[in-house]
Design an enzyme around this catalytic site. Structure first.
Site, mmCIF file in Angstrom:
data_model
loop_
_atom_site.group_PDB
_atom_site.id
_atom_site.type_symbol
_atom_site.label_atom_id
_atom_site.label_comp_id
_atom_site.label_asym_id
_atom_site.label_seq_id
_atom_site.Cartn_x
_atom_site.Cartn_y
_atom_site.Cartn_z
ATOM 1 N N ASP A 191 28.912 1.166 -37.640
ATOM 2 C CA ASP A 191 29.182 0.009 -36.794
ATOM 3 C C ASP A 191 29.912 -1.080 -37.573
ATOM 4 O O ASP A 191 30.820 -1.734 -37.054
ATOM 5 C CB ASP A 191 27.855 -0.520 -36.243
ATOM 6 N N ASP A 350 23.231 -0.998 -29.240
ATOM 7 C CA ASP A 350 22.391 -1.925 -30.002
ATOM 8 C C ASP A 350 20.979 -1.971 -29.433
ATOM 9 O O ASP A 350 19.990 -1.949 -30.180
ATOM 10 C CB ASP A 350 23.017 -3.319 -29.988
#
Length: 429
Positions: A191, A350
């Site tokens: 990420d 997330d």
């Protein structure tokens, strides 16, 4: 740093922390409700294609196999993300929308249905097959429509986005322990690179969506937009008088005293008000409805109303509204300013991996759950503050995952033995 950012960051953090906390809480409850004391058979998914962990394997074998699983899974995610970027670059947006609808339908119907049936069996809920099928079908259909259709209440859309995160996270908690930790670390690093590195797939995707002024072709949670006004001149208050005319009253502040300036405007002159579209979001609606009923409305004014309404309703990428150039250009030196702070967008991944970390901690002890939750929330708060300062897309996983894993092992290896030892020796109650 602008004062408006500091004023709105508290509301923005609250708007994101609440759904994340709810998602983690419900995943922890699902883990406690559905986990069995007997050792379950490991499932084979895309996250453990190479190695399936066995209890009899050594620590070195588990570490090596989990690292291979994490590497293969991250490569798959990167390949799919680059394919998504290519499709979006060549304007295959219709295909991407249908693909996301199919994905949401699959998650809600199959994975959510499996969790629902497990809860029915675990709680011994008396329900027949037909009723169960109808409930599941209605739940899935309403969920897909709520997520992808316009005109749906934002609270319903947000609720279904949280439900999607809960379902996927509950399935990821079934992965073996070593694979779970390696996967979380690898995804946090990916990420970081994908969002911040030049040529990263997520960075390219965000820049393409921003340049086209379109929504991201992904499943993202959008916090409720907040309206914050830095209004040194005051407010424009409107009402309808007894004779049917519209009465506008400008409440301005001159030094320390409030000055009331009444303005009477007939219904035929409502379109001549100079600052209607810039002082209150309610006035453009009145102007738009009046222009629809009036046959002599100009096309230029209608186009301006459509632009304003579009800016009011369309979601933005990450935290925008920090200096909308089109709004500032239309103010023409007006003293009154009103800024629309759009909601922060948080990727569904997330939600999923925050909840996976807390769900894995729930399989050990409640003390580790509390520590991991506080670490994740603190990391997310730091990320949102950095987002307000940097004013561009930031990865939400690295800080929270790093703090969560560190607090998990510190609590498990250091804090829990200390607390248990002092409690058993009656040194702490």
């Amino acid at each position: 740093m602008d004062g408006s950012i500091l004023e709105s960051i508290g509301a923005e953090i609250t708007g994101v922390m609440s759904p994340v906390s709810i998602c983690m809480l419900l995943v922890v409850l699902l883990v406690y409700a559905l986990s069995s004391p007997t050792t379950s058979v490991p499932i084979r998914t895309a996250a453990n294609l190479v190695y399936v962990e066995a209890p009899t394997d050594s620590a070195a074998q588990k570490l090596e196999g989990s690292l291979l699983n994490a590497l293969v899974f991250v490569l798959l995610i990167a390949a799919v993300t680059f394919l998504l970027v290519l499709l979006y670059y060549f304007n295959f947006t219709a295909f991407l929308r249908h693909y996301m609808r199919l994905s949401a339908f699959f998650v809600l119907a199959t994975m959510g249905g499996s969790i629902f049936l497990s809860l029915v069996q675990h709680l011994s809920i008396p329900v027949d097959a037909i009723t169960c099928f109808l409930l599941l079908f209605n739940f899935t259909a309403v969920g897909v429509l709520s997520i992808f259709s316009r005109g749906v209440p934002i609270l319903l859309r947000q609720s279904y986005m949280v439900v999607l995160g809960i379902i996927v996270a509950a399935w990821f908690t079934k992965l073996p322990e070593w694979t779970t930790w390696s996967l979380l670390v690898a995804l946090a690093l990916y990420d970081l690179v994908a969002v911040l590195a030049p040529g990263g797939p997520l960075k390219i995707l965000v820049e393409l969506a921003s340049s086209r002024d379109e929504e991201l072709p992904a499943l993202v949670y959008e916090a409720r937009p907040t309206m914050s006004g830095r209004n040194p001149a005051g407010l424009l208050v409107g009402g309808v008088s007894d004779n049917g005319s519209v009465e506008l009253q400008l409440v301005s502040r001159n030094g320390e005293s409030w000055e009331h300036v009444p303005i009477d405007i007939d219904s035929d002159e409502i379109e001549a008000a100079p600052d209607q579209g810039e002082t209150s979001p309610l006035v453009p609606n009145a102007r738009e409805s009046h222009s629809l009923s009036s046959s002599g409305a100009s096309s230029d004014r209608n186009r301006q109303s459509e632009i304003f309404v579009e800016e009011e309703m369309s979601p933005l990428v990450e935290m925008l509204g920090m200096g909308n150039e089109r709004q500032h250009s239309r103010r023409d030196g007006a003293d009154t300013s009103l800024t629309m702070d759009r909601g922060i967008k948080l990727g569904l991944g997330d939600f999923v991996f925050y909840s996976v970390l807390v769900g894995r901690a729930a399989m050990y002890d409640l003390m580790t759950v509390y520590a991991c939750y506080l670490a994740i929330v603190s990391g997310l708060g730091c990320t949102l503050i950095l987002l307000a300062v940097c004013r561009h897309a930031l990865p939400a996983l690295p800080i929270s995952i790093a703090l969560g894993i560190m607090f998990y092992f510190l609590t498990r290896l250091l804090m829990e033995p200390f607390v248990v030892g002092t409690s058993t020796n009656l040194m702490m109650f």
